[in-house]
Write an enzyme that holds these catalytic residues in place. Sequence first.
Site, PDB file in Angstrom:
ATOM      1  N   ASP A  38       0.752  -1.158  -0.034  1.00  0.00           N
ATOM      2  CA  ASP A  38       0.281  -0.198   0.127  1.00  0.00           C
ATOM      3  C   ASP A  38       0.795   1.188  -0.018  1.00  0.00           C
ATOM      4  O   ASP A  38       1.919   1.457   1.150  1.00  0.00           O
ATOM      5  CB  ASP A  38      -1.055  -0.168   1.490  1.00  0.00           C
ATOM      6  CG  ASP A  38      -1.486  -1.347   0.659  1.00  0.00           C
ATOM      7  OD1 ASP A  38      -2.557  -1.456  -0.096  1.00  0.00           O
ATOM      8  OD2 ASP A  38      -2.311  -1.679   2.337  1.00  0.00           O
ATOM      9  N   TYR A  66       6.944  -8.940   7.969  1.00  0.00           N
ATOM     10  CA  TYR A  66       6.265  -7.819   8.611  1.00  0.00           C
ATOM     11  C   TYR A  66       6.952  -7.014  10.184  1.00  0.00           C
ATOM     12  O   TYR A  66       6.673  -7.892  11.312  1.00  0.00           O
ATOM     13  CB  TYR A  66       4.738  -7.319   8.085  1.00  0.00           C
ATOM     14  CG  TYR A  66       4.731  -7.668   6.628  1.00  0.00           C
ATOM     15  CD1 TYR A  66       4.474  -6.570   5.955  1.00  0.00           C
ATOM     16  CD2 TYR A  66       4.382  -8.555   6.109  1.00  0.00           C
ATOM     17  CE1 TYR A  66       3.855  -7.040   3.838  1.00  0.00           C
ATOM     18  CE2 TYR A  66       3.968  -9.432   4.924  1.00  0.00           C
ATOM     19  CZ  TYR A  66       3.698  -8.292   4.226  1.00  0.00           C
ATOM     20  OH  TYR A  66       3.552  -8.567   2.736  1.00  0.00           O
ATOM     21  N   ASP A  80      -6.689   0.069   8.556  1.00  0.00           N
ATOM     22  CA  ASP A  80      -5.451   0.979   8.902  1.00  0.00           C
ATOM     23  C   ASP A  80      -5.442   2.053   9.836  1.00  0.00           C
ATOM     24  O   ASP A  80      -6.763   2.842   9.655  1.00  0.00           O
ATOM     25  CB  ASP A  80      -4.272   0.887   7.556  1.00  0.00           C
ATOM     26  CG  ASP A  80      -5.132   1.787   6.579  1.00  0.00           C
ATOM     27  OD1 ASP A  80      -6.469   1.996   7.203  1.00  0.00           O
ATOM     28  OD2 ASP A  80      -4.475   1.226   4.770  1.00  0.00           O
ATOM     29  N   ARG A 173      -3.797  -6.454   7.873  1.00  0.00           N
ATOM     30  CA  ARG A 173      -4.357  -5.719   8.380  1.00  0.00           C
ATOM     31  C   ARG A 173      -5.091  -6.600   9.203  1.00  0.00           C
ATOM     32  O   ARG A 173      -5.960  -5.937  10.355  1.00  0.00           O
ATOM     33  CB  ARG A 173      -5.022  -4.049   7.560  1.00  0.00           C
ATOM     34  CG  ARG A 173      -4.584  -3.069   6.623  1.00  0.00           C
ATOM     35  CD  ARG A 173      -5.280  -2.463   6.128  1.00  0.00           C
ATOM     36  NE  ARG A 173      -5.236  -3.467   4.303  1.00  0.00           N
ATOM     37  CZ  ARG A 173      -5.905  -3.267   3.672  1.00  0.00           C
ATOM     38  NH1 ARG A 173      -7.316  -2.219   4.106  1.00  0.00           N
ATOM     39  NH2 ARG A 173      -5.794  -3.815   2.737  1.00  0.00           N
TER      40      ARG A 173
END
Length: 295
Positions: A38, A66, A80, A173
Amino acid sequence: MNGILPLWKPKGMTSHDCVMKCRRLFKTRKVGHTGTLDPEVEGVLPICIGEATKIVSFLTDTKKTYIAEVKLGEATETEDAQGKIIEEKKVANPPTIDSIKEVLQSFMGTITQIPPMYSAVKVNGRKLYEYARANEPVERPEREITIYDIQLLSTNTDSFKIKVLCSKGTYIRTLCVDIGKKLGYPAHMSGLVRTNTGSFSEKNTVTFANIEEAAENNEQERLLVPIIHGVDHLDRLDVDEATKFKVMNGQKLKAPKHTIETDPFLVVHQQHLLAIYQNHPDKPEEIKPVRVFNG
């Protein structure tokens, strides 16, 4: 030029923006990225150049690492920090470190996720975010993903960082939201960085500043990593000179006598990647090419 650019994607750019910029800097249209990030997320985004575009699907399929921040007390429509707050609950009694660790461990292994409404997953030919923006209800498909490792990185308990090693297709997310639910609070992902994709890690990435500097001197090629490093999670079959000729002409081969652990797998001659082959689906005595590399 053929190879993989281990790009550190900056915040503020889409993955497609990065591809377009690389096309200009490397003066070629044969450019592809290996897993969407993103715009507000930074991190490792391997970019395939030239012949390397043939391995995009194989590199996309690798494990990812991550570092995410879970914010308790607020849920958002996008899951988010960019979305509108849709639910709030004061974190009057923050969970303990031990309870957070226990919840994190409950997500280990193969689990089911429902992708967020604001995502590019398609249902009946339309992306979920298109339904969301039109305020149209739609049933979201469940998907199985795998969490190989998950660790708590911070001691603050109402907004904490986690490190996640996961399979392709994992929505971090959604993982953050689900962690919050198990802790008894609405939650969202307030920050995200991708630190690894396959064998590519933060420490060996390059920035657009590095690329632009190299481009001024026509030295972009020195930033590229050999294609074989993008598929080093696959097993390999080493072949001789005579077999190399057959491979480069896209011929089927006799199946090797020894066991190859992965399917597909690499075909290599003197450390040079020639092709990606797979077991023939109908003829167990044969192997067939999936990709053959010219460079």
